[in-house]
Design a protein around this motif. Structure first.
Motif, PDB file in Angstrom:
ATOM      1  N   THR A  25    -101.795 -73.549 -73.040  1.00 50.31           N
ATOM      2  CA  THR A  25    -102.948 -74.459 -72.955  1.00 50.31           C
ATOM      3  C   THR A  25    -102.630 -75.779 -73.639  1.00 50.31           C
ATOM      4  OG1 THR A  25    -104.564 -72.654 -72.860  1.00 50.31           O
ATOM      5  CG2 THR A  25    -105.365 -74.793 -73.620  1.00 50.31           C
ATOM      6  N   ARG A  26    -102.074 -75.703 -74.840  1.00 53.81           N
ATOM      7  CA  ARG A  26    -101.721 -76.935 -75.559  1.00 53.81           C
ATOM      8  C   ARG A  26    -100.702 -77.754 -74.767  1.00 53.81           C
ATOM      9  NH1 ARG A  26    -102.064 -73.703 -80.422  1.00 53.81           N
ATOM     10  NH2 ARG A  26     -99.864 -73.195 -80.221  1.00 53.81           N
ATOM     11  N   GLU A  27     -99.719 -77.077 -74.196  1.00 54.74           N
ATOM     12  CA  GLU A  27     -98.666 -77.781 -73.452  1.00 54.74           C
ATOM     13  C   GLU A  27     -99.241 -78.477 -72.206  1.00 54.74           C
ATOM     14  OE1 GLU A  27     -94.611 -78.892 -72.919  1.00 54.74           O
ATOM     15  OE2 GLU A  27     -95.676 -77.984 -74.607  1.00 54.74           O
ATOM     16  N   LEU A  28    -100.083 -77.779 -71.468  1.00 57.66           N
ATOM     17  CA  LEU A  28    -100.674 -78.360 -70.257  1.00 57.66           C
ATOM     18  C   LEU A  28    -101.612 -79.505 -70.599  1.00 57.66           C
ATOM     19  CD1 LEU A  28    -101.370 -75.003 -68.382  1.00 57.66           C
ATOM     20  CD2 LEU A  28     -99.774 -76.788 -67.638  1.00 57.66           C
ATOM     21  N   GLU A  29    -102.410 -79.335 -71.649  1.00 55.43           N
ATOM     22  CA  GLU A  29    -103.311 -80.417 -72.058  1.00 55.43           C
ATOM     23  C   GLU A  29    -102.523 -81.664 -72.439  1.00 55.43           C
ATOM     24  OE1 GLU A  29    -107.083 -77.797 -73.820  1.00 55.43           O
ATOM     25  OE2 GLU A  29    -105.520 -78.520 -75.168  1.00 55.43           O
ATOM     26  N   LEU A  30    -101.413 -81.470 -73.146  1.00 51.86           N
ATOM     27  CA  LEU A  30    -100.591 -82.605 -73.555  1.00 51.86           C
ATOM     28  C   LEU A  30     -99.942 -83.269 -72.340  1.00 51.86           C
ATOM     29  CD1 LEU A  30     -99.474 -84.316 -75.803  1.00 51.86           C
ATOM     30  CD2 LEU A  30     -97.714 -82.599 -76.186  1.00 51.86           C
ATOM     31  N   LEU A  66     -99.376 -88.822 -79.195  1.00 51.45           N
ATOM     32  CA  LEU A  66     -99.087 -87.836 -78.154  1.00 51.45           C
ATOM     33  C   LEU A  66     -97.633 -87.358 -78.242  1.00 51.45           C
ATOM     34  CD1 LEU A  66    -100.886 -89.449 -75.072  1.00 51.45           C
ATOM     35  CD2 LEU A  66    -101.680 -87.525 -76.467  1.00 51.45           C
ATOM     36  N   HIS A  67     -96.720 -88.293 -78.408  1.00 55.41           N
ATOM     37  CA  HIS A  67     -95.304 -87.914 -78.453  1.00 55.41           C
ATOM     38  C   HIS A  67     -94.968 -87.123 -79.710  1.00 55.41           C
ATOM     39  CE1 HIS A  67     -93.757 -89.735 -74.838  1.00 55.41           C
ATOM     40  NE2 HIS A  67     -94.446 -90.825 -75.087  1.00 55.41           N
ATOM     41  N   SER A  68     -95.617 -87.418 -80.819  1.00 54.45           N
ATOM     42  CA  SER A  68     -95.345 -86.639 -82.037  1.00 54.45           C
ATOM     43  C   SER A  68     -95.829 -85.205 -81.858  1.00 54.45           C
ATOM     44  CB  SER A  68     -96.005 -87.286 -83.257  1.00 54.45           C
ATOM     45  OG  SER A  68     -97.414 -87.190 -83.190  1.00 54.45           O
ATOM     46  N   ARG A  69     -96.932 -85.025 -81.145  1.00 56.59           N
ATOM     47  CA  ARG A  69     -97.398 -83.660 -80.855  1.00 56.59           C
ATOM     48  C   ARG A  69     -96.386 -82.916 -79.998  1.00 56.59           C
ATOM     49  NH1 ARG A  69    -102.894 -84.728 -78.104  1.00 56.59           N
ATOM     50  NH2 ARG A  69    -102.502 -82.643 -77.250  1.00 56.59           N
ATOM     51  N   ARG A  70     -95.817 -83.586 -79.006  1.00 59.59           N
ATOM     52  CA  ARG A  70     -94.826 -82.923 -78.151  1.00 59.59           C
ATOM     53  C   ARG A  70     -93.577 -82.572 -78.948  1.00 59.59           C
ATOM     54  NH1 ARG A  70     -94.365 -83.653 -72.208  1.00 59.59           N
ATOM     55  NH2 ARG A  70     -95.613 -81.821 -72.625  1.00 59.59           N
ATOM     56  N   PHE A  71     -93.133 -83.488 -79.777  1.00 58.47           N
ATOM     57  CA  PHE A  71     -91.882 -83.284 -80.499  1.00 58.47           C
ATOM     58  C   PHE A  71     -92.021 -82.205 -81.567  1.00 58.47           C
ATOM     59  CE2 PHE A  71     -88.388 -84.374 -83.363  1.00 58.47           C
ATOM     60  CZ  PHE A  71     -87.362 -84.605 -82.469  1.00 58.47           C
ATOM     61  N   GLY A 125     -94.824 -79.990 -81.937  1.00 60.43           N
ATOM     62  CA  GLY A 125     -95.651 -78.830 -81.641  1.00 60.43           C
ATOM     63  C   GLY A 125     -96.845 -78.717 -82.556  1.00 60.43           C
ATOM     64  N   ALA A 126     -97.234 -79.825 -83.170  1.00 61.37           N
ATOM     65  CA  ALA A 126     -98.368 -79.823 -84.101  1.00 61.37           C
ATOM     66  C   ALA A 126     -98.953 -81.219 -84.182  1.00 61.37           C
ATOM     67  CB  ALA A 126     -97.910 -79.368 -85.488  1.00 61.37           C
ATOM     68  N   THR A 127    -100.187 -81.293 -84.654  1.00 64.89           N
ATOM     69  CA  THR A 127    -100.833 -82.588 -84.894  1.00 64.89           C
ATOM     70  C   THR A 127    -100.664 -82.930 -86.370  1.00 64.89           C
ATOM     71  OG1 THR A 127    -102.458 -82.150 -83.161  1.00 64.89           O
ATOM     72  CG2 THR A 127    -102.991 -83.871 -84.763  1.00 64.89           C
ATOM     73  N   ILE A 128    -100.153 -84.118 -86.653  1.00 60.93           N
ATOM     74  CA  ILE A 128     -99.871 -84.504 -88.034  1.00 60.93           C
ATOM     75  C   ILE A 128    -100.680 -85.734 -88.417  1.00 60.93           C
ATOM     76  CG2 ILE A 128     -97.537 -83.558 -88.017  1.00 60.93           C
ATOM     77  CD1 ILE A 128     -96.544 -86.469 -87.541  1.00 60.93           C
ATOM     78  N   ASP A 129    -100.753 -85.974 -89.709  1.00 63.88           N
ATOM     79  CA  ASP A 129    -101.349 -87.211 -90.235  1.00 63.88           C
ATOM     80  C   ASP A 129    -100.292 -88.305 -90.094  1.00 63.88           C
ATOM     81  OD1 ASP A 129    -102.001 -89.359 -92.029  1.00 63.88           O
ATOM     82  OD2 ASP A 129    -103.426 -88.026 -93.034  1.00 63.88           O
ATOM     83  N   LEU A 130    -100.485 -89.217 -89.149  1.00 62.04           N
ATOM     84  CA  LEU A 130     -99.459 -90.210 -88.849  1.00 62.04           C
ATOM     85  C   LEU A 130     -99.204 -91.146 -90.021  1.00 62.04           C
ATOM     86  CD1 LEU A 130    -100.374 -91.154 -85.165  1.00 62.04           C
ATOM     87  CD2 LEU A 130     -98.665 -89.528 -85.968  1.00 62.04           C
ATOM     88  N   ASP A 131    -100.259 -91.563 -90.713  1.00 58.43           N
ATOM     89  CA  ASP A 131    -100.081 -92.508 -91.823  1.00 58.43           C
ATOM     90  C   ASP A 131     -99.324 -91.858 -92.978  1.00 58.43           C
ATOM     91  OD1 ASP A 131    -101.582 -94.799 -90.743  1.00 58.43           O
ATOM     92  OD2 ASP A 131    -103.280 -93.430 -90.858  1.00 58.43           O
ATOM     93  N   GLU A 132     -99.709 -90.630 -93.307  1.00 56.69           N
ATOM     94  CA  GLU A 132     -99.030 -89.912 -94.391  1.00 56.69           C
ATOM     95  C   GLU A 132     -97.554 -89.689 -94.033  1.00 56.69           C
ATOM     96  OE1 GLU A 132    -100.320 -86.082 -96.919  1.00 56.69           O
ATOM     97  OE2 GLU A 132     -99.820 -85.619 -94.843  1.00 56.69           O
ATOM     98  N   THR A 133     -97.304 -89.308 -92.784  1.00 60.88           N
ATOM     99  CA  THR A 133     -95.929 -89.044 -92.352  1.00 60.88           C
ATOM    100  C   THR A 133     -95.103 -90.316 -92.350  1.00 60.88           C
ATOM    101  OG1 THR A 133     -96.771 -87.251 -90.972  1.00 60.88           O
ATOM    102  CG2 THR A 133     -94.530 -87.996 -90.527  1.00 60.88           C
ATOM    103  N   TYR A 134     -95.723 -91.428 -91.965  1.00 58.11           N
ATOM    104  CA  TYR A 134     -95.010 -92.702 -91.965  1.00 58.11           C
ATOM    105  C   TYR A 134     -94.587 -93.087 -93.383  1.00 58.11           C
ATOM    106  CZ  TYR A 134     -93.871 -97.480 -90.548  1.00 58.11           C
ATOM    107  OH  TYR A 134     -93.220 -98.650 -90.294  1.00 58.11           O
TER     108      TYR A 134
END
Length: 369
Positions: free
Chosen positions: A82-87, A240-245, A247-256
């Motif tokens: 489901t996650r893969e198809l939604e993405l 979107l691309h970070s989720r694909r790479f 396999g999870a949703t991350i805090d983009l600002d914290e990760t940056y």
């Protein structure tokens, strides 16, 4: 007591059918995972092809949502697929396919690189390769149609990617490039190629070269003039691309922020090691110093390949004893010299049955010995 074999469920059937759909519509993916029934062709790289795959994804997603899991395996399958198809659908709706161009993993590389993974032991296998090689022009034309749709919609890749892919294509299509050498060096391990097949390969390789040259003309003449200078794809696409790479949703600002800290840490470590190599030296000076050391040089790609394999085998053995429990099927990593001259290093995964192992490829630039 032996556990009874698990019976296939409706969710299993949906997942299996989706793999069949992907294999049918994305034959390069089928080759990658070890399904050979589509090895003689390509999928549709045009906007219509992307739309058709999205339609199939929506149908599959609807069917999946309608089914209830019967066990834990079903729950994992449903959640993951489901996650893969939604993405997939989110990326399609964001029109990512209209600007899908880079120097590592996009259609210009996908169309060429699939030949690296095809079996070449027999004349029959080379015949399949010749058929797919003959299909390159149509695949490239479909991709050109997609790029032009992107130009019309104002959805285009960054200018630097366009310029670099044009340069990359020049290496593919030169007289010593991939297509010319691939056809010229074709040889099954069980004998010689029939003369008619050798001619077919040569003609198909020539047509592929022309198609790629036309792609380069479109990139340089139509896409580059409207491509933005900025490399960034923007926050929404990056999410979107970070989720694909990952396999999870991350805090983009914290990760940056973490990424910037990691970069600073690695730069400091480089500088510290450079000083150990040569007191007071910069990283560049330490590299230049090591370049003069004959004991640290390999000569020729055969020596490079042997060194790669020995290093890899040693690393896998050591890590398997001290850090990880590595299953036997994935202990084999085949180290290869890539048939291109890009200067990059990359990995291709094994087939699902491990009949083709994972491979590490080193693409040595022309003239580098």
């Amino acid at each position: 007591m032996t556990e009874a074999p698990r019976s296939a469920t409706p969710i299993d059937a949906i997942a299996d059918a989706w793999v069949d759909t992907l294999a049918e519509r994305v034959p390069t993916l089928a080759t990658y995972i070890g399904r050979s029934e589509h090895n003689a062709r390509y999928g549709d790289y045009s906007p219509a092809g992307a739309d058709a795959l999205a339609v199939e994804a929506r149908k599959t997603l609807a069917a999946l949502r309608a089914e209830e899991p019967v066990d834990d395996i079903d729950r994992v399958t449903k959640a993951d697929l489901t996650r893969e198809l939604e993405l997939d659908l989110e990326l399609h709706d964001a029109q990512w396919h209209l600007r899908d161009l880079n120097v590592i993993a996009s259609p210009p590389q996908d169309i060429r690189a699939v030949f690296d993974l095809m079996p070449t032991d027999t004349a029959d296998e080379w015949s399949v390769i010749a058929t797919r090689l003959g299909a390159v022009p149509e695949a490239v034309r479909g991709y050109v149609e997609t790029l032009r749709a992107g130009v019309s919609a104002g959805v285009v890749p960054a200018q630097r990617q366009v310029r670099e892919v044009v340069t990359q294509i020049g290496r593919y299509t030169s007289d010593r490039g991939f297509f010319a050498e691939f056809a010229a060096e074709a040889a099954p391990s069980d004998g010689q190629l029939p003369a008619s097949l050798a001619r077919e390969l040569s003609d198909a390789a020539g047509a592929a070269r022309v198609a790629y040259e036309e792609l380069a003309d479109v990139l340089a003449g139509e896409v580059a003039p409207v491509a933005p200078e900025q490399d960034g794809v923007g926050r929404d696409l990056y999410a979107l691309h970070s989720r694909r790479f990952l396999g999870a949703t991350i805090d983009l600002d914290e990760t940056y922020e973490w990424g910037i800290e990691e970069l600073a840490r690695m730069v400091a470590e480089q500088e510290e090691i450079a000083d150990e190599i040569l007191t007071g030296a910069s990283v560049e000076e330490a590299v230049a110093f090591l370049e003069k050391d004959a004991a640290r040089k390999l000569h020729g790609t055969e020596a490079l390949q042997r060194w790669m394999q020995q290093t890899s085998d040693h690393a896998v053995a050591e890590l398997g004893e001290t850090h990880f429990d590595i299953p036997e099927p994935i202990r084999t990593l085949e180290c290869m010299i890539a048939p291109t001259k890009e200067g990059g290093i990359y990995y291709t995964g094994p087939t699902d049955d491990f009949s083709r192992p994972g491979r590490m490829w080193w693409s040595v630039p022309e003239g580098v010995e």
